[in-house]
Design an enzyme around this catalytic site. Structure first.
Site, PDB file in Angstrom:
ATOM      1  N   HIS A  61       0.817  -1.203   0.000  1.00 22.24           N
ATOM      2  CA  HIS A  61       0.000   0.000   0.000  1.00 22.24           C
ATOM      3  C   HIS A  61       0.856   1.262   0.000  1.00 22.24           C
ATOM      4  CE1 HIS A  61      -3.307   2.698   0.822  1.00 22.24           C
ATOM      5  NE2 HIS A  61      -4.085   1.705   0.500  1.00 22.24           N
ATOM      6  N   PRO A  62       0.531   2.197  -0.877  1.00 19.08           N
ATOM      7  CA  PRO A  62       1.415   3.350  -1.054  1.00 19.08           C
ATOM      8  C   PRO A  62       1.167   4.531  -0.141  1.00 19.08           C
ATOM      9  CG  PRO A  62      -0.319   3.413  -2.700  1.00 19.08           C
ATOM     10  CD  PRO A  62      -0.567   2.194  -1.863  1.00 19.08           C
ATOM     11  N   CYS A  63       0.237   4.427   0.780  1.00 20.69           N
ATOM     12  CA  CYS A  63      -0.178   5.653   1.472  1.00 20.69           C
ATOM     13  C   CYS A  63       0.910   6.254   2.350  1.00 20.69           C
ATOM     14  CB  CYS A  63      -1.450   5.426   2.266  1.00 20.69           C
ATOM     15  SG  CYS A  63      -1.267   4.284   3.626  1.00 20.69           S
ATOM     16  N   ARG A  64       1.944   5.492   2.697  1.00 19.50           N
ATOM     17  CA  ARG A  64       2.998   6.059   3.550  1.00 19.50           C
ATOM     18  C   ARG A  64       4.288   6.338   2.781  1.00 19.50           C
ATOM     19  NH1 ARG A  64       1.356   7.188   8.896  1.00 19.50           N
ATOM     20  NH2 ARG A  64      -0.320   5.750   9.412  1.00 19.50           N
ATOM     21  N   GLY A 101       2.902   1.251   5.171  1.00 11.37           N
ATOM     22  CA  GLY A 101       1.692   1.050   4.361  1.00 11.37           C
ATOM     23  C   GLY A 101       0.605   2.056   4.592  1.00 11.37           C
TER      24      GLY A 101
END
Lengths: 223, 120
Positions: free
Chosen positions: A171-174, B120
């Site tokens: 997941h790229p959110c961070r 993430g």
């Protein structure tokens, strides 16, 4: 493009810069035979970078075994045998590598996040796809503890946006949290970085994809 | 959280392959087996009181990251990132000796580190 003054560095990437970074990345991959290729979707101008790896794994990755926290594991990589210290039982177990997994990595551009995203799928050599749990067990130990803190928003099963097939995704959110320091550092030295090289060097090893050191010095930033 | 790291925990005593870099010249045989590493904090990462360390060449990035994380008393949910050449993250399996050969200058390897809250 970056002024000499301290402008805030953007952690976002526009699609054109994504492609240019990939092009430069791919040129070096060609040179050192690192196995990356560009896959274009027919009839569109969308595409992604792709690489397939065969990864030797310990038997404990494939079989149901209780997770033991390892204090100081000597790195396995391509060694034939690994010594794993079981902290709870105080027993040293020797795990032989007897399986090889096939990992296929795709680097895509995310229009919604405006950054690259790493998709991958994993299977045994006979084609049997790995479950999410099995994939988690193969996450690099360096990251595993923290991944376990919040796995639901880290490693997920997603439909590949261009191929429509089931993949896993980091997941790229961070992304900003590890890209910003690197971009700031480079700017402080008046250097420009190739976003893809920096980004992939961080996210790749989480799921066993190492980026050779030569990318760091041989791949330039796009003009 | 304070910006200055506390003194090393017991892990440093247990970890002879990572030691304070001596100000005097060490013995020749010692010097070949260890390399000098200079750790620099980036962003809001805590600054280590001791920045210069002698590390065995065969030590991996992961092992060094674990050492720094314990030294800085990071929480389990915090991930440490290490960069070489300012903007490249070496593989956790990479040996620091190799990094020194590639990126060392003035007899030391500069590594930047930062921490992230949750992945993430």
């Amino acid at each position: 493009m970056m002024a000499a003054e301290r402008n805030p560095v953007s952690c976002y990437l526009d699609e054109r810069t994504f492609r240019l970074c990939c092009q430069l990345f791919l040129q070096h991959s060609e040179t050192i035979k690192d196995g990356w290729s560009w896959e274009q979707i027919k009839g569109t101008d969308e595409g992604f970078m792709k690489k397939t790896l065969l990864i030797p794994v310990k038997s404990s990755v494939l079989h149901e075994q209780p997770e033991s926290s390892v204090q100081d594991e000597d790195m396995v990589t391509d060694n034939i045998q690994a010594n794993v210290e079981d902290e709870t039982a105080g027993v040293q177990a020797v795990c032989e590598i007897h399986a090889v997994l096939r990992y296929e990595y795709h680097v895509l551009y995310s229009f919604s996040y405006q950054i690259p995203v790493l998709y991958f799928r994993a299977s045994a050599l006979d084609g049997q796809p790995l479950s999410l749990e099995e994939v988690w067990r193969n996450v690099h130990l360096n990251y595993r503890q923290r991944l376990q803190q919040g796995p639901w928003d880290t490693l997920t099963q997603q439909e590949h946006p261009l191929l429509g097939q089931p993949f896993f995704m980091l997941h790229p959110c961070r992304t900003e949290e590890f890209m910003k320091p690197a971009l700031d550092l480079a700017q402080a030295e008046n250097k420009r970085v190739n976003y893809i090289v920096t980004w992939l060097s961080v996210v790749g090893p989480v799921i066993r994809l190492d980026v050779p050191l030569s990318y760091s010095t041989e791949v330039s930033a796009p003009d | 959280m304070s910006d200055n790291a506390e003194s090393p925990t017991e892990t440093q005593k247990d970890d002879p392959s990572i030691q304070h870099a001596a100000t005097e010249q060490t013995g020749a045989s010692d010097e070949k087996k260890k390399i000098d590493v200079l750790l620099k904090a980036v962003g809001d990462a805590p600054i280590m009181k001791t920045k210069k360390w002698s590390v065995e060449r065969g030590r991996t990035v992961q092992s060094l990251a674990q050492f720094i994380s314990r030294f800085l008393k990071l929480e389990a949910s915090e991930q440490l990132f290490i960069y070489v050449n300012q903007s490249f993250a070496p593989s956790p399996d990479q040996e620091v000796g190799v990094l020194f050969e590639c990126f060392g200058s003035d007899g030391k390897l500069v590594l930047h580190y930062c921490k992230s809250q949750a992945w993430g």
